[in-house]
Scaffold this motif. Structure first.
Motif, PDB file in Angstrom:
ATOM      1  N   VAL A 164      70.576  55.473  31.915  1.00 35.74           N
ATOM      2  CA  VAL A 164      69.445  56.362  31.665  1.00 35.74           C
ATOM      3  C   VAL A 164      69.947  57.798  31.578  1.00 35.74           C
ATOM      4  CG1 VAL A 164      67.257  57.233  32.566  1.00 35.74           C
ATOM      5  CG2 VAL A 164      67.866  54.825  32.874  1.00 35.74           C
TER       6      VAL A 164
ATOM      7  N   LYS B 255      57.249  44.261  34.042  1.00 33.96           N
ATOM      8  CA  LYS B 255      58.471  44.626  33.328  1.00 33.96           C
ATOM      9  C   LYS B 255      58.300  44.252  31.863  1.00 33.96           C
ATOM     10  CE  LYS B 255      61.781  44.104  37.050  1.00 33.96           C
ATOM     11  NZ  LYS B 255      63.027  43.447  37.487  1.00 33.96           N
TER      12      LYS B 255
ATOM     13  N   THR C  42      58.376  55.578  36.786  1.00 35.51           N
ATOM     14  CA  THR C  42      58.909  54.512  35.949  1.00 35.51           C
ATOM     15  C   THR C  42      60.120  53.897  36.632  1.00 35.51           C
ATOM     16  OG1 THR C  42      58.224  55.765  33.993  1.00 35.51           O
ATOM     17  CG2 THR C  42      59.778  53.978  33.635  1.00 35.51           C
ATOM     18  N   ILE C  43      60.203  52.587  36.562  1.00 35.15           N
ATOM     19  CA  ILE C  43      61.388  51.869  37.024  1.00 35.15           C
ATOM     20  C   ILE C  43      62.109  51.395  35.772  1.00 35.15           C
ATOM     21  CG2 ILE C  43      62.259  49.895  38.338  1.00 35.15           C
ATOM     22  CD1 ILE C  43      59.550  50.038  39.927  1.00 35.15           C
ATOM     23  N   ILE C  44      63.367  51.807  35.632  1.00 35.30           N
ATOM     24  CA  ILE C  44      64.179  51.427  34.483  1.00 35.30           C
ATOM     25  C   ILE C  44      65.344  50.623  35.024  1.00 35.30           C
ATOM     26  CG2 ILE C  44      65.496  52.232  32.495  1.00 35.30           C
ATOM     27  CD1 ILE C  44      63.819  54.875  32.725  1.00 35.30           C
TER      28      ILE C  44
ATOM     29  N   LYS D   4      64.369  53.661  40.270  1.00 34.49           N
ATOM     30  CA  LYS D   4      63.033  54.252  40.260  1.00 34.49           C
ATOM     31  C   LYS D   4      63.134  55.754  39.974  1.00 34.49           C
ATOM     32  CE  LYS D   4      60.202  53.231  43.653  1.00 34.49           C
ATOM     33  NZ  LYS D   4      59.516  53.248  44.963  1.00 34.49           N
TER      34      LYS D   4
ATOM     35  N   GLU E 110      64.793  46.479  30.312  1.00 32.20           N
ATOM     36  CA  GLU E 110      63.422  46.295  30.806  1.00 32.20           C
ATOM     37  C   GLU E 110      63.035  47.482  31.692  1.00 32.20           C
ATOM     38  OE1 GLU E 110      62.018  41.750  31.092  1.00 32.20           O
ATOM     39  OE2 GLU E 110      63.289  42.426  32.738  1.00 32.20           O
ATOM     40  N   HIS E 111      61.778  47.845  31.605  1.00 31.54           N
ATOM     41  CA  HIS E 111      61.263  48.928  32.442  1.00 31.54           C
ATOM     42  C   HIS E 111      59.806  48.644  32.783  1.00 31.54           C
ATOM     43  CE1 HIS E 111      60.258  50.058  28.324  1.00 31.54           C
ATOM     44  NE2 HIS E 111      59.278  50.814  28.818  1.00 31.54           N
ATOM     45  N   GLN E 112      59.287  49.392  33.718  1.00 34.65           N
ATOM     46  CA  GLN E 112      57.895  49.240  34.146  1.00 34.65           C
ATOM     47  C   GLN E 112      57.434  50.530  34.787  1.00 34.65           C
ATOM     48  OE1 GLN E 112      59.853  46.562  37.399  1.00 34.65           O
ATOM     49  NE2 GLN E 112      57.656  46.285  37.525  1.00 34.65           N
TER      50      GLN E 112
ATOM     51  N   ASN F 112      55.590  58.269  25.287  1.00 30.24           N
ATOM     52  CA  ASN F 112      56.605  57.268  25.016  1.00 30.24           C
ATOM     53  C   ASN F 112      57.048  57.449  23.562  1.00 30.24           C
ATOM     54  OD1 ASN F 112      57.584  54.619  23.966  1.00 30.24           O
ATOM     55  ND2 ASN F 112      57.280  53.994  26.087  1.00 30.24           N
TER      56      ASN F 112
END
Length: 181
Positions: free
Chosen positions: A2, A105, A135-137, A141, A157-159, A173
């Protein structure tokens, strides 16, 4: 991996966009979404909700009346990541629901045919809100920090997760294609 970009936008431009999104006169339109993580084979990945405003989608030939206002963000982003083309720009608004809710995710862009993540794409999340949501990538976190961008490969994947300390969390986004070698 990231890439964190603090203060992506100049303060004057960031404030102008933030004021549009704060929208005290309610002229900016937000649209209901009954899932926060998209669909696979027509089935939603979660039953959480959010509001969105699609500024641009290349495949669907969609341009919001606000697209030209937000498009210059791409020029500032290009100074940090390689960009070939803009694929999509979508604003997400997450209302405070009084508790932390972790969304499913997901991968943002998939092939319509193979359902595999699109290659040579970068996702950038630009935060418009500083709050305890984020956001968790992958497994990391990232709390939402205003005017901070997070860029990562579309295959990761992210959420998101909701905030409890502000009325709403707003992000942009941005999906871009990378130059091919």
């Amino acid at each position: 991996m990231v890439k964190i970009i603090d203060q992506l936008l100049p303060d004057v431009f960031y404030s102008r966009l933030s004021n549009i999104l704060d929208d005290e006169d309610r002229s900016f339109n937000w649209f209901w979404n009954n899932t926060t993580a998209g669909n696979i084979n027509g089935e939603p990945l979660d039953s959480n909700f959010m509001f969105t405003h699609l500024l641009y989608n290349k495949d669907k030939n969609i341009k919001s009346p606000y697209f030209e206002t937000f498009f210059p963000i791409v020029y500032f982003l290009e100074g940090h990541i390689p960009i070939n083309n803009l694929y999509r720009m979508k604003l997400n608004l997450y209302p405070n629901q009084g508790k932390k809710i972790i969304h499913a995710k997901h991968i943002d862009l998939r092939s319509e045919v193979t359902k595999k993540p699109l290659e040579n794409c970068t996702i950038t999340i630009l935060n418009f809100t500083t709050c305890n949501g984020g956001t968790i990538i992958g497994e990391e976190k990232y709390l939402s920090q205003g005017n901070q961008a997070l860029s990562f490969d579309n295959k990761i994947e992210h959420q998101g997760f909701t905030q409890t300390d502000t009325p709403r969390r707003i992000i942009l986004n941005i999906a871009t294609t990378n130059p091919t070698k």
